[in-house]
Design a protein around this motif. Structure first.
Motif, PDB file in Angstrom:
ATOM      1  N   PRO A 155     -20.554  41.398  12.515  1.00 22.35           N
ATOM      2  CA  PRO A 155     -21.462  42.518  12.727  1.00 22.35           C
ATOM      3  C   PRO A 155     -20.863  43.627  13.591  1.00 22.35           C
ATOM      4  CG  PRO A 155     -21.950  40.777  14.293  1.00 22.35           C
ATOM      5  CD  PRO A 155     -20.812  40.269  13.434  1.00 22.35           C
ATOM      6  N   SER A 156     -21.411  44.819  13.436  1.00 22.58           N
ATOM      7  CA  SER A 156     -21.130  45.933  14.338  1.00 22.58           C
ATOM      8  C   SER A 156     -22.438  46.672  14.556  1.00 22.58           C
ATOM      9  CB  SER A 156     -20.079  46.884  13.750  1.00 22.58           C
ATOM     10  OG  SER A 156     -19.875  48.000  14.617  1.00 22.58           O
ATOM     11  N   ALA A 157     -22.743  46.985  15.803  1.00 24.25           N
ATOM     12  CA  ALA A 157     -24.000  47.658  16.119  1.00 24.25           C
ATOM     13  C   ALA A 157     -24.034  49.088  15.616  1.00 24.25           C
ATOM     14  CB  ALA A 157     -24.244  47.633  17.631  1.00 24.25           C
ATOM     15  N   GLN A 158     -22.855  49.657  15.380  1.00 22.79           N
ATOM     16  CA  GLN A 158     -22.738  51.012  14.860  1.00 22.79           C
ATOM     17  C   GLN A 158     -21.764  51.013  13.685  1.00 22.79           C
ATOM     18  OE1 GLN A 158     -24.445  53.692  15.837  1.00 22.79           O
ATOM     19  NE2 GLN A 158     -25.495  52.607  17.500  1.00 22.79           N
ATOM     20  N   PRO A 159     -21.868  52.004  12.805  1.00 23.33           N
ATOM     21  CA  PRO A 159     -20.958  52.038  11.642  1.00 23.33           C
ATOM     22  C   PRO A 159     -19.617  52.668  11.961  1.00 23.33           C
ATOM     23  CG  PRO A 159     -22.582  53.779  11.459  1.00 23.33           C
ATOM     24  CD  PRO A 159     -22.938  53.020  12.703  1.00 23.33           C
ATOM     25  N   PHE A 160     -19.186  52.571  13.221  1.00 25.19           N
ATOM     26  CA  PHE A 160     -17.859  53.046  13.607  1.00 25.19           C
ATOM     27  C   PHE A 160     -17.284  52.121  14.667  1.00 25.19           C
ATOM     28  CE2 PHE A 160     -20.807  55.200  16.488  1.00 25.19           C
ATOM     29  CZ  PHE A 160     -20.229  55.005  17.734  1.00 25.19           C
ATOM     30  N   GLY A 161     -15.950  52.074  14.714  1.00 29.39           N
ATOM     31  CA  GLY A 161     -15.248  51.292  15.725  1.00 29.39           C
ATOM     32  C   GLY A 161     -14.116  52.113  16.295  1.00 29.39           C
ATOM     33  N   ILE A 162     -13.407  51.537  17.264  1.00 26.29           N
ATOM     34  CA  ILE A 162     -12.313  52.242  17.917  1.00 26.29           C
ATOM     35  C   ILE A 162     -11.008  51.930  17.201  1.00 26.29           C
ATOM     36  CG2 ILE A 162     -10.966  52.433  20.044  1.00 26.29           C
ATOM     37  CD1 ILE A 162     -13.513  52.147  21.600  1.00 26.29           C
ATOM     38  N   ALA A 163     -10.321  52.989  16.798  1.00 21.94           N
ATOM     39  CA  ALA A 163      -9.069  52.875  16.050  1.00 21.94           C
ATOM     40  C   ALA A 163      -7.915  52.518  16.978  1.00 21.94           C
ATOM     41  CB  ALA A 163      -8.781  54.192  15.336  1.00 21.94           C
ATOM     42  N   PRO A 164      -6.815  51.994  16.420  1.00 25.75           N
ATOM     43  CA  PRO A 164      -5.644  51.687  17.250  1.00 25.75           C
ATOM     44  C   PRO A 164      -4.943  52.955  17.713  1.00 25.75           C
ATOM     45  CG  PRO A 164      -5.149  51.337  14.927  1.00 25.75           C
ATOM     46  CD  PRO A 164      -6.608  51.632  15.008  1.00 25.75           C
ATOM     47  N   THR A 165      -4.569  52.992  18.974  1.00 26.53           N
ATOM     48  CA  THR A 165      -3.843  54.136  19.529  1.00 26.53           C
ATOM     49  C   THR A 165      -2.684  53.623  20.376  1.00 26.53           C
ATOM     50  OG1 THR A 165      -5.256  54.259  21.513  1.00 26.53           O
ATOM     51  CG2 THR A 165      -5.918  55.560  19.598  1.00 26.53           C
ATOM     52  N   GLY A 166      -1.542  54.287  20.264  1.00 24.96           N
ATOM     53  CA  GLY A 166      -0.368  53.881  21.034  1.00 24.96           C
ATOM     54  C   GLY A 166      -0.305  54.575  22.385  1.00 24.96           C
ATOM     55  N   PHE A 167       0.460  53.964  23.308  1.00 22.52           N
ATOM     56  CA  PHE A 167       0.759  54.580  24.615  1.00 22.52           C
ATOM     57  C   PHE A 167      -0.517  54.898  25.406  1.00 22.52           C
ATOM     58  CE2 PHE A 167       3.822  56.780  21.547  1.00 22.52           C
ATOM     59  CZ  PHE A 167       4.672  55.695  21.513  1.00 22.52           C
ATOM     60  N   THR A 168      -1.575  54.111  25.241  1.00 22.60           N
ATOM     61  CA  THR A 168      -2.901  54.520  25.712  1.00 22.60           C
ATOM     62  C   THR A 168      -2.996  54.649  27.226  1.00 22.60           C
ATOM     63  OG1 THR A 168      -3.780  53.385  23.774  1.00 22.60           O
ATOM     64  CG2 THR A 168      -5.358  54.055  25.454  1.00 22.60           C
ATOM     65  N   ARG A 169      -2.322  53.790  27.968  1.00 27.94           N
ATOM     66  CA  ARG A 169      -2.393  53.897  29.425  1.00 27.94           C
ATOM     67  C   ARG A 169      -1.704  55.156  29.945  1.00 27.94           C
ATOM     68  NH1 ARG A 169       0.395  50.143  32.251  1.00 27.94           N
ATOM     69  NH2 ARG A 169      -0.528  51.074  34.123  1.00 27.94           N
ATOM     70  N   LEU A 170      -0.890  55.792  29.104  1.00 30.63           N
ATOM     71  CA  LEU A 170      -0.311  57.066  29.501  1.00 30.63           C
ATOM     72  C   LEU A 170      -1.385  58.148  29.532  1.00 30.63           C
ATOM     73  CD1 LEU A 170       2.344  58.633  30.109  1.00 30.63           C
ATOM     74  CD2 LEU A 170       2.410  59.194  27.690  1.00 30.63           C
ATOM     75  N   MET A 171      -2.373  58.055  28.665  1.00 32.48           N
ATOM     76  CA  MET A 171      -3.450  59.044  28.648  1.00 32.48           C
ATOM     77  C   MET A 171      -4.296  58.928  29.912  1.00 32.48           C
ATOM     78  SD  MET A 171      -2.580  60.089  25.710  1.00 32.48           S
ATOM     79  CE  MET A 171      -1.011  59.262  25.639  1.00 32.48           C
ATOM     80  N   GLN A 172      -4.609  57.695  30.278  1.00 37.30           N
ATOM     81  CA  GLN A 172      -5.395  57.416  31.480  1.00 37.30           C
ATOM     82  C   GLN A 172      -5.158  55.952  31.804  1.00 37.30           C
ATOM     83  OE1 GLN A 172      -8.174  55.615  32.528  1.00 37.30           O
ATOM     84  NE2 GLN A 172      -8.868  56.853  34.258  1.00 37.30           N
ATOM     85  N   THR A 173      -4.993  55.637  33.073  1.00 36.16           N
ATOM     86  CA  THR A 173      -4.417  54.338  33.431  1.00 36.16           C
ATOM     87  C   THR A 173      -5.285  53.134  33.066  1.00 36.16           C
ATOM     88  OG1 THR A 173      -5.283  54.672  35.671  1.00 36.16           O
ATOM     89  CG2 THR A 173      -2.980  55.222  35.285  1.00 36.16           C
ATOM     90  N   GLU A 174      -6.586  53.328  32.844  1.00 38.30           N
ATOM     91  CA  GLU A 174      -7.417  52.188  32.442  1.00 38.30           C
ATOM     92  C   GLU A 174      -7.094  51.753  31.007  1.00 38.30           C
ATOM     93  OE1 GLU A 174     -11.662  52.450  33.709  1.00 38.30           O
ATOM     94  OE2 GLU A 174     -11.023  54.395  34.491  1.00 38.30           O
ATOM     95  N   GLY A 175      -6.636  52.697  30.208  1.00 33.62           N
ATOM     96  CA  GLY A 175      -6.099  52.399  28.882  1.00 33.62           C
ATOM     97  C   GLY A 175      -6.972  51.537  27.998  1.00 33.62           C
ATOM     98  N   GLU A 176      -6.302  50.619  27.291  1.00 27.33           N
ATOM     99  CA  GLU A 176      -6.982  49.787  26.301  1.00 27.33           C
ATOM    100  C   GLU A 176      -8.063  48.904  26.910  1.00 27.33           C
ATOM    101  OE1 GLU A 176      -2.851  50.580  24.583  1.00 27.33           O
ATOM    102  OE2 GLU A 176      -3.622  49.951  26.546  1.00 27.33           O
ATOM    103  N   SER A 177      -7.915  48.540  28.171  1.00 26.04           N
ATOM    104  CA  SER A 177      -8.952  47.716  28.808  1.00 26.04           C
ATOM    105  C   SER A 177     -10.274  48.466  28.859  1.00 26.04           C
ATOM    106  CB  SER A 177      -8.514  47.313  30.224  1.00 26.04           C
ATOM    107  OG  SER A 177      -7.395  46.456  30.171  1.00 26.04           O
TER     108      SER A 177
END
Length: 416
Positions: free
Chosen positions: A98-120
């Motif tokens: 199941p998914s509560a919404q009809p969208f999810g989060i796509a894969p992104t690289g280098f995410t902690r570079l954008m902001q240190t909390e990143g993928e977590s």
């Protein structure tokens, strides 16, 4: 004639409403943001140019990205009337869960570079919202740490098949052991696209302190403070870290991957298998015949082949050909819940957002991702109510017309 009178002071004071000042500046900024574009503007102010441009940019002239976004703007909705939409159901079933919404989060690289909390931050926010989170092979948080951040939610893993196959196979095994339920086999990256913004910015991993980056950091000291006082920025799945983005991608990707590699991964992976980066109807048919569980119509956010097909334009034909055989997911260009609803109406089973997620992350860390998810969720529900449909299952092609600006030129056959 309108009668006028001198207002009473008590009546004026009734109209005066002063907001209490807040020391929570991040919360205030996020509260004022009403659209993903608002989050983007906040992100641009708070993030160094190289990191922001890596997220915001695309390949070559960035034509593919512009066309994808324009395609969603060129939508005409056809609402019904006199339907009770007091309650709307946005839940869907996708890839066996199941998914509560009809969208999810796509894969992104280098995410902690954008902001240190990143993928977590992304995984934690997705878990609370009840939507899937996808970790990239080029992620900066490990498979195990993503599972720890989202222990009870749905985690998916996006796989690049690399030159050293043992690395890819090891990642598949780790993702399975960590309870990830869906694997995205990516097929649109034989080599890196020409990310010109990155080249102009001299963008590298990790970022280098040069005169230019120091000047760029002066108005954004908080970003550099976070970067320098948190664990070292590294790829969680790759041993090689240094170099430009193009160099890293080209060293990891393998232009020789084929259906034999897909077959090998299929045999290894115990969960659902989807292929990401499908861009023609013919390939969608081939993959359906091969037996994959799903296909992701995507041109990699316009970051690979510029002038590639627009996934949203491709959707109706793919849904017509293979919609009954595989589940269809759409990404690239989604910036509003109305984009999600339009995709579902034209045959998508699910959608994914990448840049929208990263704009929220850069704007406010975990709270920014929460705000992005809430924003899109509200837009999805409001669009459904205005269309007067009570559930995702009720959406159909009659609700949407694609107003195309880009029509293919008819090919003339040479005369004999």
């Amino acid at each position: 004639m309108v009668q006028r009178q001198v207002p009473k002071p008590s009546e004026i004071f009734e109209l005066v409403k002063f907001r209490k000042p807040s020391l929570d500046l991040t919360g205030s900024r996020l509260e004022q943001a009403q659209t993903v574009e608002d989050l983007r503007r906040i992100a641009k102010r708070r993030t160094p140019s190289a990191a922001f441009d890596y997220t915001d940019g695309a390949a070559d002239g960035e034509v593919s990205l512009a066309r994808a976004r324009q395609a969603f703007q060129n939508v005409e909705f056809h609402p019904g009337v006199l339907t009770d939409v007091t309650n709307v159901d946005t839940t869907v079933e996708i890839f066996g869960g199941p998914s509560a919404q009809p969208f999810g989060i796509a894969p992104t690289g280098f995410t902690r570079l954008m902001q240190t909390e990143g993928e977590s931050a992304g995984a934690g926010a997705a878990g609370v919202a009840g939507i899937p989170f996808t970790l990239s092979t080029l992620g900066t948080t490990s498979i195990e740490d993503v599972r720890a951040a989202n222990p009870d939610g749905r985690n998916w893993f996006q796989l690049y098949v690399m030159r050293d196959r043992s690395i890819s196979y090891g990642l598949v095994e780790r993702a399975a052991e960590a309870g990830f339920d869906t694997l995205m086999f990516t097929v649109d990256t034989p080599v890196a696209g020409a990310r010109l913004r990155d080249k102009r910015n001299g963008f590298s991993i990790p970022p280098q302190l040069t005169a230019r980056t120091v000047l760029d950091a002066i108005p954004r000291p908080w970003w550099w403070w976070d970067f320098l006082t948190t664990p070292k920025l590294e790829f969680a799945s790759l041993s090689t870290t240094g170099g430009t983005v193009g160099e890293l991608l080209n060293s990891a990707m393998d232009p020789s991957i084929d259906f034999d590699d897909l077959r090998e991964i299929r045999e290894m992976w115990p969960g659902k298998l989807a292929v990401k980066g499908v861009q023609t109807v013919a390939d969608a048919v081939k993959l359906a015949e091969f037996g994959v569980d799903g296909i992701i119509l995507s041109n990699h956010g316009g970051r690979q082949l510029d002038r590639a097909p627009v996934p949203f334009h491709l959707l109706p034909d793919v849904a017509r050909e293979v919609g009954g055989d595989v589940e269809i997911v759409v990404d690239t260009g989604i910036m509003n819940g109305a984009d999600v609803v339009a995709s579902l109406a034209l045959g998508a089973d699910f959608t994914m957002v990448g840049r929208a997620y990263l704009y929220g992350l850069m704007a406010g860390g975990r709270r920014g991702v929460d705000r992005m998810i809430d924003m899109l969720s509200e837009q999805v529900a409001r669009t459904m109510r205005l269309l007067q449909v009570g559930s995702v299952a009720e959406l159909n092609p009659d609700h949407v017309t694609q107003l195309r600006e880009l029509l293919p030129v008819e090919r003339r056959r040479p005369q004999s």
